[in-house]
Design a protein around this motif. Structure first.
Motif, PDB file in Angstrom:
ATOM      1  N   ILE A  14      -5.406  44.312  18.682  1.00 50.46           N
ATOM      2  CA  ILE A  14      -6.217  43.352  19.445  1.00 50.46           C
ATOM      3  C   ILE A  14      -6.668  42.174  18.584  1.00 50.46           C
ATOM      4  O   ILE A  14      -7.629  41.482  18.919  1.00 50.46           O
ATOM      5  CB  ILE A  14      -7.429  44.026  20.120  1.00 50.46           C
ATOM      6  CG1 ILE A  14      -8.396  44.623  19.093  1.00 50.46           C
ATOM      7  CG2 ILE A  14      -6.978  45.081  21.092  1.00 50.46           C
ATOM      8  CD1 ILE A  14      -9.711  45.029  19.722  1.00 50.46           C
ATOM      9  N   ASP A  22     -11.364  48.403  27.597  1.00 48.36           N
ATOM     10  CA  ASP A  22     -10.891  49.772  27.483  1.00 48.36           C
ATOM     11  C   ASP A  22     -11.017  50.445  28.842  1.00 48.36           C
ATOM     12  O   ASP A  22     -12.118  50.540  29.396  1.00 48.36           O
ATOM     13  CB  ASP A  22     -11.710  50.539  26.442  1.00 48.36           C
ATOM     14  CG  ASP A  22     -11.331  51.999  26.375  1.00 48.36           C
ATOM     15  OD1 ASP A  22     -10.183  52.290  26.023  1.00 48.36           O
ATOM     16  OD2 ASP A  22     -12.180  52.849  26.710  1.00 48.36           O
ATOM     17  N   ASP A  57      -3.676  49.977  20.308  1.00 43.10           N
ATOM     18  CA  ASP A  57      -3.595  48.583  20.737  1.00 43.10           C
ATOM     19  C   ASP A  57      -4.006  47.650  19.621  1.00 43.10           C
ATOM     20  O   ASP A  57      -5.118  47.740  19.084  1.00 43.10           O
ATOM     21  CB  ASP A  57      -4.510  48.357  21.951  1.00 43.10           C
ATOM     22  CG  ASP A  57      -3.948  48.967  23.215  1.00 43.10           C
ATOM     23  OD1 ASP A  57      -3.053  48.350  23.808  1.00 43.10           O
ATOM     24  OD2 ASP A  57      -4.395  50.065  23.605  1.00 43.10           O
ATOM     25  N   ILE A  80     -11.560  52.934  16.133  1.00 42.63           N
ATOM     26  CA  ILE A  80     -11.442  51.497  15.864  1.00 42.63           C
ATOM     27  C   ILE A  80     -11.190  51.295  14.382  1.00 42.63           C
ATOM     28  O   ILE A  80     -11.822  51.950  13.540  1.00 42.63           O
ATOM     29  CB  ILE A  80     -12.730  50.752  16.288  1.00 42.63           C
ATOM     30  CG1 ILE A  80     -12.812  50.652  17.816  1.00 42.63           C
ATOM     31  CG2 ILE A  80     -12.814  49.363  15.651  1.00 42.63           C
ATOM     32  CD1 ILE A  80     -14.113  50.060  18.324  1.00 42.63           C
ATOM     33  N   TYR A 115      -7.893  51.092  18.714  1.00 44.93           N
ATOM     34  CA  TYR A 115      -7.822  49.635  18.670  1.00 44.93           C
ATOM     35  C   TYR A 115      -7.928  49.190  17.219  1.00 44.93           C
ATOM     36  O   TYR A 115      -8.786  49.676  16.482  1.00 44.93           O
ATOM     37  CB  TYR A 115      -8.948  49.026  19.506  1.00 44.93           C
ATOM     38  CG  TYR A 115      -8.877  49.444  20.957  1.00 44.93           C
ATOM     39  CD1 TYR A 115      -8.034  48.776  21.840  1.00 44.93           C
ATOM     40  CD2 TYR A 115      -9.618  50.520  21.433  1.00 44.93           C
ATOM     41  CE1 TYR A 115      -7.945  49.166  23.173  1.00 44.93           C
ATOM     42  CE2 TYR A 115      -9.528  50.923  22.760  1.00 44.93           C
ATOM     43  CZ  TYR A 115      -8.691  50.236  23.621  1.00 44.93           C
ATOM     44  OH  TYR A 115      -8.581  50.631  24.942  1.00 44.93           O
TER      45      TYR A 115
END
Length: 224
Positions: free
Chosen positions: A94, A101, A92, A30, A52
Motif C-alpha cells: 500500500i 480493510d 497488500d 502491518i 499490509y
C-alpha cells in the motif's frame, strides 16, 4: 482489535516456531518496511491474517516487483504478474495508496521511503513527499464522504519531522507528515526507520489527534 506491527529488524519473538502461540490472536499485520520478503512470507503463512506493507530505504531490491515498472496496464495485470512469478507475499502493498480493510473496516494508507540522502532507491526530498501525499487526496476525501473520516492508520517508514527522528539527513523526518496529521487526523501514524537500541527509548508520541508509534522490531497495537 490487535495488530502486529513490524519494521527494520527481525524480532526473534516473531521469527519463531512459537509465533502462533504468541500472536495467533492478532487481527492484522502491518509492516513499515526495511525487512526482507521472506520474513513477510513466514509471518503471513504462519498467522494467516490480512497483511499490509510498505518499503523503506533498505531491502528495496524487490521494490520494482510491486510497482508499475513493467509496462503493465493496470493493477490487475500487476497482481497477476506477481502471482505468476511467485513474487507475492500474501499481503497488500500500500505504498502510495489508500484502501479499506474489508474485515475490520479500517482505513489505511502508506507512504514509504526516507529522506533523500544519497540518491538511492525510494528516497525523497520534502517536496517529493508532499507530492506523494497530494496523490492520496482524492481517496481521502472519498473516505470522508463515504465513511465519515479520512483515515484511521497512516503507515510510513520515516517519522514526522521533530517527533522521534534524528539530526542526520538520512534519519530526518518529513514535515509533510505533520501537515497530514493536522489536516486528516489519522488515529495512528506507524513508522519505523529509527532503531530503538535503548529499550527505555519512548515508542509513542502524540501530535494533534494522532498517536505516533515507532514500531521498530515489533509492536503489538491494541485498539478499541
Amino acid at each position: 482489535m490487535k495488530i502486529l506491527c513490524v519494521a527494520d529488524e527481525k524480532d526473534p519473538l516473531v521469527y519463531s516456531s512459537h509465533v502462533v502461540e504468541r500472536y495467533g490472536d492478532v487481527d492484522m499485520v502491518i509492516s513499515a518496511g526495511d525487512l526482507p520478503l521472506k520474513y513477510y512470507e513466514f509471518i503471513v503463512s504462519s498467522l494467516n491474517r490480512p497483511f499490509y506493507f510498505i518499503f523503506g530505504n533498505h531491502h528495496v531490491e524487490d521494490l520494482p516487483k510491486f510497482t508499475k515498472r513493467f509496462g503493465l496496464e493496470d493493477a490487475y495485470d500487476l497482481r497477476f504478474e506477481r502471482s505468476r512469478m511467485g513474487w507475492g507475499v500474501g499481503g497488500d502493498f500500500i505504498d502510495g495508496l489508500a484502501l479499506r480493510d474489508p474485515a475490520s473496516g479500517l482505513l489505511l494508507a502508506g507512504l514509504g521511503g526516507s529522506m533523500r540522502y544519497n540518491h538511492g532507491e525510494h528516497q525523497y526530498t520534502e517536496l517529493e513527499m508532499y507530492l506523494r501525499v497530494f496523490k492520496l487526496l482524492p481517496k481521502l476525501f472519498y473516505n470522508r464522504i463515504r465513511y465519515g473520516r479520512y483515515l484511521d492508520i497512516l503507515i510510513t517508514h520515516a517519522p514526522p519531522r521533530g517527533l522521534g527522528d534524528r539530526e542526520d539527513l538520512c534519519h530526518t523526518g518529513f514535515k509533510a507528515f505533520l501537515w497530514f496529521m493536522r489536516k486528516f487526523k489519522p488515529r495512528y501514524l506507524l513508522h519505523g526507520h529509527i532503531h530503538l537500541f535503548d529499550l527505555n527509548s519512548p515508542r509513542v508520541m502524540h501530535y494533534c489527534e494522532t498517536e505516533i508509534v515507532n514500531i521498530f522490531g515489533s509492536f503489538l497495537l491494541e485498539k478499541d
